[in-house]
Each structure stands twice: as structure tokens, then as C-alpha cells.
Design an enzyme around this catalytic site. Sequence first.
Site, PDB file in Angstrom:
ATOM      1  N   ASP A  45      50.938 -52.971  70.094  1.00  0.00           N
ATOM      2  CA  ASP A  45      50.921 -53.215  68.657  1.00  0.00           C
ATOM      3  C   ASP A  45      50.077 -54.441  68.286  1.00  0.00           C
ATOM      4  O   ASP A  45      50.555 -55.336  67.611  1.00  0.00           O
ATOM      5  CB  ASP A  45      52.385 -53.392  68.204  1.00  0.00           C
ATOM      6  CG  ASP A  45      52.519 -53.549  66.702  1.00  0.00           C
ATOM      7  OD1 ASP A  45      51.762 -52.893  65.967  1.00  0.00           O
ATOM      8  OD2 ASP A  45      53.384 -54.345  66.273  1.00  0.00           O
ATOM      9  N   GLU A  55      58.112 -54.309  77.703  1.00  0.00           N
ATOM     10  CA  GLU A  55      58.620 -52.989  77.338  1.00  0.00           C
ATOM     11  C   GLU A  55      57.906 -51.833  78.028  1.00  0.00           C
ATOM     12  O   GLU A  55      57.440 -50.903  77.374  1.00  0.00           O
ATOM     13  CB  GLU A  55      58.545 -52.799  75.809  1.00  0.00           C
ATOM     14  CG  GLU A  55      59.452 -53.726  75.048  1.00  0.00           C
ATOM     15  CD  GLU A  55      59.449 -53.443  73.541  1.00  0.00           C
ATOM     16  OE1 GLU A  55      58.817 -52.457  73.115  1.00  0.00           O
ATOM     17  OE2 GLU A  55      60.087 -54.199  72.811  1.00  0.00           O
ATOM     18  N   TYR A 104      65.375 -54.460  67.493  1.00  0.00           N
ATOM     19  CA  TYR A 104      65.016 -54.465  66.069  1.00  0.00           C
ATOM     20  C   TYR A 104      66.061 -53.695  65.260  1.00  0.00           C
ATOM     21  O   TYR A 104      65.747 -52.731  64.578  1.00  0.00           O
ATOM     22  CB  TYR A 104      63.607 -53.880  65.889  1.00  0.00           C
ATOM     23  CG  TYR A 104      62.541 -54.812  66.429  1.00  0.00           C
ATOM     24  CD1 TYR A 104      62.007 -55.818  65.627  1.00  0.00           C
ATOM     25  CD2 TYR A 104      62.106 -54.725  67.744  1.00  0.00           C
ATOM     26  CE1 TYR A 104      61.062 -56.702  66.110  1.00  0.00           C
ATOM     27  CE2 TYR A 104      61.158 -55.611  68.243  1.00  0.00           C
ATOM     28  CZ  TYR A 104      60.645 -56.593  67.419  1.00  0.00           C
ATOM     29  OH  TYR A 104      59.704 -57.479  67.905  1.00  0.00           O
ATOM     30  N   GLU A 156      62.682 -60.854  71.548  1.00  0.00           N
ATOM     31  CA  GLU A 156      62.068 -60.479  70.264  1.00  0.00           C
ATOM     32  C   GLU A 156      63.165 -59.998  69.323  1.00  0.00           C
ATOM     33  O   GLU A 156      64.109 -59.330  69.752  1.00  0.00           O
ATOM     34  CB  GLU A 156      61.069 -59.310  70.418  1.00  0.00           C
ATOM     35  CG  GLU A 156      59.784 -59.645  71.121  1.00  0.00           C
ATOM     36  CD  GLU A 156      58.825 -58.438  71.221  1.00  0.00           C
ATOM     37  OE1 GLU A 156      58.927 -57.488  70.406  1.00  0.00           O
ATOM     38  OE2 GLU A 156      57.991 -58.455  72.134  1.00  0.00           O
TER      39      GLU A 156
HETATM   40  C1  GCB Z   1      57.849 -54.825  70.021  1.00  0.00           C
HETATM   41  C2  GCB Z   1      56.626 -55.223  70.760  1.00  0.00           C
HETATM   42  C3  GCB Z   1      55.644 -55.998  69.902  1.00  0.00           C
HETATM   43  C4  GCB Z   1      55.571 -55.379  68.511  1.00  0.00           C
HETATM   44  C5  GCB Z   1      56.930 -55.439  67.869  1.00  0.00           C
HETATM   45  C6  GCB Z   1      56.920 -54.763  66.486  1.00  0.00           C
HETATM   46  O1  GCB Z   1      58.847 -54.485  70.600  1.00  0.00           O
HETATM   47  O2  GCB Z   1      56.903 -55.915  71.943  1.00  0.00           O
HETATM   48  O3  GCB Z   1      54.394 -55.976  70.524  1.00  0.00           O
HETATM   49  O4  GCB Z   1      54.604 -55.983  67.709  1.00  0.00           O
HETATM   50  O5  GCB Z   1      57.866 -54.779  68.667  1.00  0.00           O
HETATM   51  O6  GCB Z   1      56.788 -55.449  65.479  1.00  0.00           O
HETATM   52  O7  GCB Z   1      57.003 -53.540  66.452  1.00  0.00           O
END
Ligand code: GCB
Length: 640
Positions: free
Chosen positions: A206, A447, A499, A535
Site C-alpha cells: 500500500d 503481513e 484495523y 499498526e
Molecule cells: C496495513 C499495511 C500498511 C497499510 C495499512 C493500511 O496493514 O501494513 O502498509 O498502509 O495497513 O492503511 O491499509
Amino acid sequence: DSRAMWLVNFTCLTVVWTWCHCLHAGMLFPRESPTREIKELNGLWTFRADFSQNRNAGFEKAWFKRPLSETGPVIDMPVPSSFNDVPQDAQMRDFIGWVWYEREVWVPMRWLQDQSTRIVLRVGSAHYYSVVWVNGVLVTEHEGGHLPFEAEVGAVIRKDAGIPCRITIAVNNTLSLNTLPPGTIQYMTDHSKYPPGYFVQNINFDFFNYAGIHRSVLLYTTPEAYIDDITVQTTFLDSTGIVNYSVAVVGSDRPTVKVALVGKDGRCVATANGTTGILKVAEVNLWWPYLMHDNPGYLYSMEVRLTAESGDKDSYALPVGVRTVNVTESKFLINSKPFYFHGVNKHEDSDIRGKGFDWPLIVKDFNLLKWMGANSFRTSHYPYAEEILDVADRLGIVVIDECPGVGIKDIRSFDPISLDHHLVVMEELVRRDKNHPSVVMWSVANEPAAEMPPAGPYFKQLISHTKSLDSRPVTFITDSNYSRDQGAPYVDVICVNSYFSWYHDPGHLEVISIQLHSQFDDWYRKYQKPIIQSEYGADAVPGLHSDPPTMFTEEYQKTVLQNYHKVFDQKRKEFVVGELIWNFADFMTAQGITRVVGNKKGMFTRQRQPKTGAFLLRERYWRIANETGVLPTWAKYPCQ
Ligand code: GCB
């Protein structure tokens, strides 16, 4: 298939190079000393992208043999910088294939006249595959976008003394299943939908695949007998610091090596002789993280002096911080004290220059980290410029150092060719960064599709190899989704990304607490290792507001953070040892329906202006620092 030829060509080069690649040499950061000179080659280079159908015209017509401007139309290109956003041209921004850089340079006459001066050409990094010629002679090739490479070029330059020396660097940004990060090229053959020869680069990560010469190019000298590498490992006993060192010398069989450790005040605190030895420092000043001690980031200068039997002398000064790193079942210890990561994930990313090295940006980012009370960052998702680690060393900002193993999602990317390359990249990373006190942990991947059967043996080998190179803890970053994670048994610290209320249950802030509790408890029950939330976050388009909060507004981002923080505050009393926000700043990505001109999960905009979340984090980080650390007298908690 002629369309695929440029790719085949690229692959062949890769195979040949991988086969003869061996890290028998060091990669000391170029530093001036009484015996070493540096000539920077940054500035405007001549540039040409190879738009030929098979992207191979440059090799077929040997563009490296003569000035690039004689081969066809050229433009100016700054180095260091990504090339993508510099021309006003969508085709250049999205270009895939070989681009050619060239620069003519006068090499000082005394470098050439003194035959015993080694002249080394160094590229800080170029993305992704590079081939380098000097005066039309191939001097080196390198695979991988974020680590330095060098070639000795004295002999080639001396042959053509009297004319400026012409440096040509061809860089190919194509990603394949065996590159790091991996990618695939897809040819679109339905001519009712796509023009002939149409292809796209698919990636599973990403961030925008910026390319070009991203870091400084320079020439530097050493004597013929020289200090090739230095390795230090530090510890302490009561108030005595202990620095175990080893010096690799090239060009001398019976070198005399003298080592002195000098404090900030210029006083020599320890000396030793020989290529390996121990320096003992009474009343040592330990290297402490920012906000954990009154005097963070204390560095000694380790001055290494070599005299060869030929009379050649070389000297090199390495900054050294004395500190230890240890991991228990539930704690991350720096100098035997529990350390809690309250920090960020970053990217090397900014307007216009893309991933190009830029001092104003770097200094600004460190000032923002200090402002926020952040004590750490992770180099998501690739190694950052070594200059950045130097600053982190000096400020006491703790670093999790990640290799470019991001987006490993295709089962074919777990094959032996990929693994071999991944092992080499970890060797290159450790070789470059092993002496930085700020680096407290290696991250081998982000990941990966760790639920796939070959992932287990792959990560077992990768992690054990990394541990054989260096004693620091090793991790890899896992997605909270993967319940059968095959890397976790081998790591020292579990790093989890999640997330909740964003990719899962979008819009449902109320589920964060329960899901996050379950996440932590499940992982801890299974592995009994300390956990870092590596994250978490939510996109916020700056200036979008709503109450009650709605996705993509600043209020929603802030509320996601608040919900996570409540759980962190409970779990950090147990086994959670860190929280790293995704992300420090907004950054560019490939275009797609989930991205609004890039990823907007930043606490700061891409131009480094704070969103609402930045103020929340600032208050939190300073409060945690106040509770757990020793704030320096100059840094009073700013959020009363
Ligand atoms: C993740 C990734 C990261 C992305 C992020 C997102 O898990 O490690 O590279 O930018 O999520 O914002 O989707």
C-alpha cells in the site's frame, strides 16, 4: 515473446548476480577522516526512460557506451529523488522498465596520480535493480531498492585519465514474484480493451512504487590497505561499559590496529590494540532513549586507526552507543529497564521527491516526533536512509528496522529463489545497520500470507539466519487476521497490526474494545511473548468533520485512537510493550477506489501539518513518558 524480453533480460541479470553475490565486504557509511575524502555527485543528472516496446533498446543499442544525450532525447533529473513526480507527465509517473541516468565528473588529479588511493563509487540506494558503468565499463549490479551498493572504480578511471569520467546507471523498477517487495507484470491481451503490448505492474503493498536513484551517489577514497568493516557489541556491568569490537582490514596481512573510545567532551575513556578487543569504560554514559533519561542518545566516538606493514594508514570514527536490549516473557528491556514503544510507523515519502532523500524533510520529521513525544518508529516497509538512523542515534529515538519483505501474498513468492534473496537482503541490512544503538529489533517482513503452508519453513529459516547474524531481537509483523500464524513461534516479540472498525466492521467504533481485548489475549495465551501493536489507525481526509463521527473524518480517526488507547492502557500493565500509530503522515499509494490521493491515515498531512489525531497522540505520549520515563529538564510535559 518479444514483449516479455526486457523482463527476461532483467531476470537473467538477477540470476547471474544472485549466484555470485556474497557479502564478504563491509559497508561502512562513508565518513571523511584524515585518510578518506568524499566527493558527492548529487545534483542534476542526464536522464532517459526507455520507452521502446520491449524496454530493452538501451541494452540493445548500448546506451552506456557513449553520452546518453547522443542516444536520443534526454531530460534533467535531480539526484537524489524519485523520478516519478518530477516531469509533468503521467507516462513518466507510471513508467515501468529501465530508466537511464548519467553524469560526468572530474575526478581530482591527485586521487588518480596516487596509485595507492582506492576510489569507490557508492550509491546510497536505487530502486529496484541497478546496473552501473563507468566510461562504458560495467562496474557493478545490484538488486534491491533500499540498501547501498559500491564498486571500486579506480582502475577504470585511471585508464581514461585526462577526460571527465562518465557514470551511467540504469535502474529498473519492475517487480517480480522473486523481488522484495514482490509484484507481477500482467499483459492485457484483449485488443478490444487494451492497446497492443499493454501491461500493468500489480503489487500487494500500500505505497506508491516510487523509483529512481533515491539516495546520494558519491565517490570516496581510502588507502590501499583500509578498514573495511567494524562491528561493535555493547553491554555494561554496574557502572562499567563494555564494548566488544572487531575490525575487518583489507590489504594488509599483519595490520596494526589501535582503537580509542572518546567521550562527548573529547576525553579518551578507553583504548585497545588489535583487530578484535574489548574497551572498558569506567562510569559509562549509557545510550538511553528519548524521554527515558535526562541525557538521551549519548554517543562515544570509536576512533579506529590502522597502520599496514606497507606504511599505509587509514582511520575511521564510528559513533557508538553503549546499551543493552533484552526481551522477557512480557517486557522489552533497554539497559535492563522496561521500555514502552510510544511511536509511529513512517514512510520515506513526500511531495515531488517521492522517496528521494531530503534533509529538510528528515529534520522536520524528527522535530515532529519530538513535538509529539514519540520515542520510537518502525521503518515500515523497507530500510530507511542511514543518515536517518544516525539522527535517531543522536536523539535517542528507538528504531524497529524493517526489510522490504512487504506484500508477500502469492504462494510462489515463498520459493527458494525468493528465500535466497530475502536472506541476502537481511545480510545487507544487518551489515549496514548493526552498529546503530537506535536499532533495537529487526523486522523480517510485514503481513506475509503466513497461513500458507510454505510460510512456516520459510520464516523459520529467515529468522534463524537473521539471529545468526546479530544478537538483537527479531520480529515479523503479523495481521491480526491470521489465526494460524506460522512465523510467530520463531520471533522474540509479537507485532500485530489491526484495523478494527475500519477494514473489519467499518463504522462500528463500539466493537474496538472487545475485539482488541480478544486479539491481545489470544496472542498472549498462545505464545507468552511481549506484544507490540505495530499498526492501528483510520483514514482522515484533513478538513472533513462530523459528529457523531463518520468514517474518513478527523473525529472518526480520533475516536478510533481513543478506543484503542483505553485497551492499551490496561494491557500495557501486563504484556503489551508498545503502540505504533499507522501512520505518521499521509503518503502516496497506487490509485484505487479505497484511496483518496493516497493513504490518509496520517497524524500529519503529507505536507506535515497536524490533524486532530496528532494533538491527541501528543497529549497521550507525553503523559506516558511522564509516568514511565525521566523527562529531561528541557522537555516539560507540554499538555497541561
Ligand atoms: C496495513 C499495511 C500498511 C497499510 C495499512 C493500511 O496493514 O501494513 O502498509 O498502509 O495497513 O492503511 O491499509
